[in-house]
Design a protein around this motif. Structure first.
Motif, PDB file in Angstrom:
ATOM      1  N   LEU A 117       0.866  -1.168   0.000  1.00  0.00           N
ATOM      2  CA  LEU A 117       0.000   0.000   0.000  1.00  0.00           C
ATOM      3  C   LEU A 117       0.912   1.229   0.000  1.00  0.00           C
ATOM      4  CD1 LEU A 117      -3.064   0.512   0.167  1.00  0.00           C
ATOM      5  CD2 LEU A 117      -2.755   0.841   2.619  1.00  0.00           C
ATOM      6  N   VAL A 118       0.699   2.120  -0.957  1.00  0.00           N
ATOM      7  CA  VAL A 118       1.529   3.314  -1.079  1.00  0.00           C
ATOM      8  C   VAL A 118       0.637   4.535  -0.874  1.00  0.00           C
ATOM      9  CG1 VAL A 118       3.083   4.640  -2.568  1.00  0.00           C
ATOM     10  CG2 VAL A 118       3.019   2.127  -2.744  1.00  0.00           C
ATOM     11  N   VAL A 119       1.041   5.413   0.026  1.00  0.00           N
ATOM     12  CA  VAL A 119       0.286   6.619   0.332  1.00  0.00           C
ATOM     13  C   VAL A 119       1.199   7.818   0.087  1.00  0.00           C
ATOM     14  CG1 VAL A 119      -0.918   7.901   2.147  1.00  0.00           C
ATOM     15  CG2 VAL A 119      -1.076   5.409   2.062  1.00  0.00           C
ATOM     16  N   GLY A 120       0.653   8.819  -0.603  1.00  0.00           N
ATOM     17  CA  GLY A 120       1.480   9.990  -0.863  1.00  0.00           C
ATOM     18  C   GLY A 120       0.701  11.180  -1.365  1.00  0.00           C
ATOM     19  N   ARG A 121       1.446  12.150  -1.871  1.00  0.00           N
ATOM     20  CA  ARG A 121       0.881  13.389  -2.398  1.00  0.00           C
ATOM     21  C   ARG A 121       1.325  13.567  -3.845  1.00  0.00           C
ATOM     22  NH1 ARG A 121      -1.409  16.811   0.535  1.00  0.00           N
ATOM     23  NH2 ARG A 121      -1.518  16.586   2.776  1.00  0.00           N
ATOM     24  N   TRP A 122       0.487  14.269  -4.606  1.00  0.00           N
ATOM     25  CA  TRP A 122       0.854  14.664  -5.966  1.00  0.00           C
ATOM     26  C   TRP A 122       0.678  16.163  -6.092  1.00  0.00           C
ATOM     27  CZ3 TRP A 122      -2.806  17.137  -8.916  1.00  0.00           C
ATOM     28  CH2 TRP A 122      -4.137  17.004  -8.516  1.00  0.00           C
ATOM     29  N   GLU A 123       1.512  16.779  -6.919  1.00  0.00           N
ATOM     30  CA  GLU A 123       1.422  18.206  -7.189  1.00  0.00           C
ATOM     31  C   GLU A 123       1.707  18.430  -8.666  1.00  0.00           C
ATOM     32  OE1 GLU A 123       3.905  20.701  -4.610  1.00  0.00           O
ATOM     33  OE2 GLU A 123       4.078  18.967  -3.280  1.00  0.00           O
ATOM     34  N   LEU A 124       0.885  19.246  -9.296  1.00  0.00           N
ATOM     35  CA  LEU A 124       1.123  19.678 -10.672  1.00  0.00           C
ATOM     36  C   LEU A 124       1.467  21.156 -10.651  1.00  0.00           C
ATOM     37  CD1 LEU A 124      -1.625  18.219 -13.063  1.00  0.00           C
ATOM     38  CD2 LEU A 124       0.810  17.690 -12.993  1.00  0.00           C
ATOM     39  N   THR A 125       2.492  21.517 -11.390  1.00  0.00           N
ATOM     40  CA  THR A 125       2.831  22.923 -11.548  1.00  0.00           C
ATOM     41  C   THR A 125       2.584  23.274 -13.007  1.00  0.00           C
ATOM     42  OG1 THR A 125       4.506  22.770  -9.821  1.00  0.00           O
ATOM     43  CG2 THR A 125       4.661  24.644 -11.331  1.00  0.00           C
TER      44      THR A 125
END
Length: 140
Positions: free
Chosen positions: A102-110
């Motif tokens: 199980l992988v938990v994280g954040r994503w951000e687009l610039t």
């Protein structure tokens, strides 16, 4: 002391060290990020299980299937401007077994006009000796 050293040497020869699964999983996600930033959605999708049962949950919708998902990405992100620059941050990789994590994280687009961001939870499984994402839940 010498016996212990010989025993360790024999064990290393019989059971060679293998890559830590979390490193292999991180590599899959990093390769996806790099592909996105090259505007190569076909390569980005290589991180997913190429199967009709792969599941995506986002924006109050369920989507099934690798081909359908690739088509949706290409429709929603038709050019480099809409793709922007993607950054993934992995907060945790929890191994559920030798073949699932199980992988938990954040994503951000610039992008020039905005900077959307959110979180994700991925089920990553080892299928046919390759780590692939089989379930992706992404939200803003």
């Amino acid at each position: 002391m010498v016996k212990n050293a010989w025993l360790m040497l024999v064990l290393l020869l019989v059971f060679p060290a293998q890559a830590v699964p979390t490193d292999e999983i991180t590599k899959v996600i990093t390769e996806q990020q790099d592909a996105w930033n090259r505007a190569d959605l076909d390569a980005y999708m290589q991180g997913y299980w190429h199967n009709d049962k792969v599941r995506f949950v986002s924006g109050n919708k369920f989507r099934y299937g690798w081909e359908e998902t690739l088509a949706a990405y290409k429709k929603n992100y038709p050019d480099k401007a809409t793709l922007g620059t993607l950054k993934f941050t992995i907060n945790e990789i929890k191994m559920l077994s030798n073949y699932a994590a199980l992988v938990v994280g954040r994503w951000e687009l610039t992008r020039a006009k905005d900077q959307p961001s959110g979180v994700f939870t991925l089920l990553v499984e080892k299928i046919d000796d390759k780590w692939v994402i089989t379930h992706d839940h992404t939200s803003d």
